[in-house]
Scaffold this active site. Structure first.
Site, PDB file in Angstrom:
ATOM      1  N   THR A   1      40.396  79.284 -30.860  1.00 53.43           N
ATOM      2  CA  THR A   1      39.855  79.254 -32.227  1.00 53.43           C
ATOM      3  C   THR A   1      40.474  78.157 -33.069  1.00 53.43           C
ATOM      4  O   THR A   1      39.844  77.660 -34.004  1.00 53.43           O
ATOM      5  CB  THR A   1      40.079  80.629 -32.889  1.00 53.43           C
ATOM      6  OG1 THR A   1      39.417  81.632 -32.110  1.00 53.43           O
ATOM      7  CG2 THR A   1      39.530  80.674 -34.306  1.00 53.43           C
TER       8      THR A   1
ATOM      9  N   SER B   1      40.034  81.607 -24.924  1.00 50.57           N
ATOM     10  CA  SER B   1      41.038  82.221 -24.045  1.00 50.57           C
ATOM     11  C   SER B   1      40.580  83.534 -23.437  1.00 50.57           C
ATOM     12  O   SER B   1      41.210  84.030 -22.499  1.00 50.57           O
ATOM     13  CB  SER B   1      42.366  82.430 -24.788  1.00 50.57           C
ATOM     14  OG  SER B   1      42.298  83.526 -25.676  1.00 50.57           O
TER      15      SER B   1
ATOM     16  N   THR C   1      43.800  83.464 -29.271  1.00 50.01           N
ATOM     17  CA  THR C   1      44.622  84.665 -29.472  1.00 50.01           C
ATOM     18  C   THR C   1      44.225  85.824 -28.561  1.00 50.01           C
ATOM     19  O   THR C   1      45.011  86.752 -28.373  1.00 50.01           O
ATOM     20  CB  THR C   1      44.539  85.137 -30.939  1.00 50.01           C
ATOM     21  OG1 THR C   1      43.177  85.387 -31.287  1.00 50.01           O
ATOM     22  CG2 THR C   1      45.123  84.088 -31.869  1.00 50.01           C
ATOM     23  N   ASP C   2      43.024  85.790 -27.968  1.00 50.35           N
ATOM     24  CA  ASP C   2      42.572  86.939 -27.182  1.00 50.35           C
ATOM     25  C   ASP C   2      43.515  87.272 -26.033  1.00 50.35           C
ATOM     26  O   ASP C   2      43.785  88.451 -25.763  1.00 50.35           O
ATOM     27  CB  ASP C   2      41.170  86.683 -26.614  1.00 50.35           C
ATOM     28  CG  ASP C   2      40.074  86.931 -27.634  1.00 50.35           C
ATOM     29  OD1 ASP C   2      40.394  87.204 -28.810  1.00 50.35           O
ATOM     30  OD2 ASP C   2      38.887  86.855 -27.255  1.00 50.35           O
TER      31      ASP C   2
END
Length: 343
Positions: free
Chosen positions: A21, A68, A101-102
């Site tokens: 992101t 990710s 961040t996932d």
């Protein structure tokens, strides 16, 4: 990774980019798209250099370019190799990895398990895309670079830097889908005796190859049966992380299948963790499916790790243990308490 000492007079920070992101854009219908982010990456680095203190030098290395959520064991292997390669240069002061961040929590522990170098590695990302009017990526990246350049960060291992929070890798997990403070760290309320717990982070004795080992996570909500568990075993899993309730307790049918597997498949390593966000998964409760009963079957407790990081650790230990079969599984069980958080 090397343990080379580096000068802090003119810090050189290498930024390994992976997409996410932090360099994503928004389509006309409002969808956020990560990948194909070269222009956004270049703009991000230009903006960073314009606000960095002049004595800090940054360079960039593209490693991946995707959301990710598409990352898995092969990408963990690639990133461990990339960071190790960067740190082979003694003139590098520290590394920053920009990451979606996932799955950042999995990459963080995969890197930390291998990171025996005193120089810092900081993972950062964003919750808002690069074209958002209140994008959080630029501030997060600046914080991560400043941290990686600061001598105070040496010997702390891999750090996660987002939303003004600085967290160590082991026990960290994404706790909010959209809040800029995206991560929290599951840890004891009171430090253990001896060294501060954040300094007790043993690294692997060898190089794990995550893509070579299948470890599956199975959610075990109340009343669930063992269908998913058996499917994972049939698919070739060498390890299972079972996400139970409370402090790592399993439904009766799942517990029965685990007991059967303990007899029939001593080569299989099973770890119990919890769906509860905070606190320790422990072998506390007796009765069928309780943690204490599971421990008699050789089931390991994940401690303060949750399913994502427990899976990475189990895969790493299986990968770096010589041989296969029951002896290798027994060796992993003996090692487990050395590596999981605050054991």
């Amino acid at each position: 990774m090397t343990s080379a000492e580096t000068s802090t007079d003119t810090p050189h920070i290498v930024i390994c980019t992976t997409g996410g992101t932090i360099t994503a854009s928004t389509t006309s219908d409002g969808a956020v798209i990560a990948g194909d982010s070269d222009p956004a990456t270049a703009a991000m680095l230009d903006q960073l250099r314009s606000v960095l203190p002049g004595e800090i030098r940054v360079s960039a290395r593209a490693v991946l370019d995707a959301d990710s959520s598409t990352f898995g064991p092969a990408e963990w292997d690639l990133l461990v190799d990339a960071v190790s390669d960067v740190l082979a240069d003694p003139d590098v002061t520290g590394v920053v990895v920009t990451h979606g961040t996932d799955t950042l929590e999995e990459t963080a522990i995969a890197l930390d398990l291998h990171h025996d170098d005193p120089r810092p590695v900081a993972l950062t990302g964003a919750q808002r895309p690069a074209d958002h009017p209140e994008a959080d990526g630029p501030a997060n990246l600046l914080d991560a670079v400043l941290l990686a350049a600061d001598p105070v960060s040496r010997d702390l291992g891999v750090l996660v830097v987002l939303g003004r929070a600085i967290l160590q890798a082991r026990g960290v997990r994404k706790w909010h889908t959209t809040d800029p403070v995206a991560f929290a760290r599951n840890s004891p309320d009171h430090p253990v005796e001896g060294l501060p717990p954040e300094l007790e982070r043993p690294t692997l004795t060898g190089r794990a190859r995550f893509a070579d080992v299948r470890v599956d996570v199975v959610a075990c909500p109340p009343g669930s049966d063992a269908t998913a568990l058996h499917a994972c075993v049939s698919a070739g899993a060498r390890g299972l992380v079972l996400e139970g309730s409370g402090s790592g307790n399993l439904p009766p049918e799942v517990a029965g299948a685990v007991a059967q597997l303990a007899e029939e498949r001593p080569d299989l390593v099973v770890v119990a963790t919890s769906r509860v966000p905070r606190g320790e998964a422990t072998a506390t409760y007796g009765g069928h499916g309780g943690g204490a009963e599971l421990a008699t079957r050789g089931v390991l407790s994940a401690g303060y790790l949750r399913s994502g990081q427990a899976r990475v650790l189990l895969a790493a230990l299986l990968s770096t243990t010589d041989g296969a079969g029951a002896d290798a599984a027994a060796d992993v069980r003996r090692q487990w308490d050395r590596y999981h958080l605050y054991s």
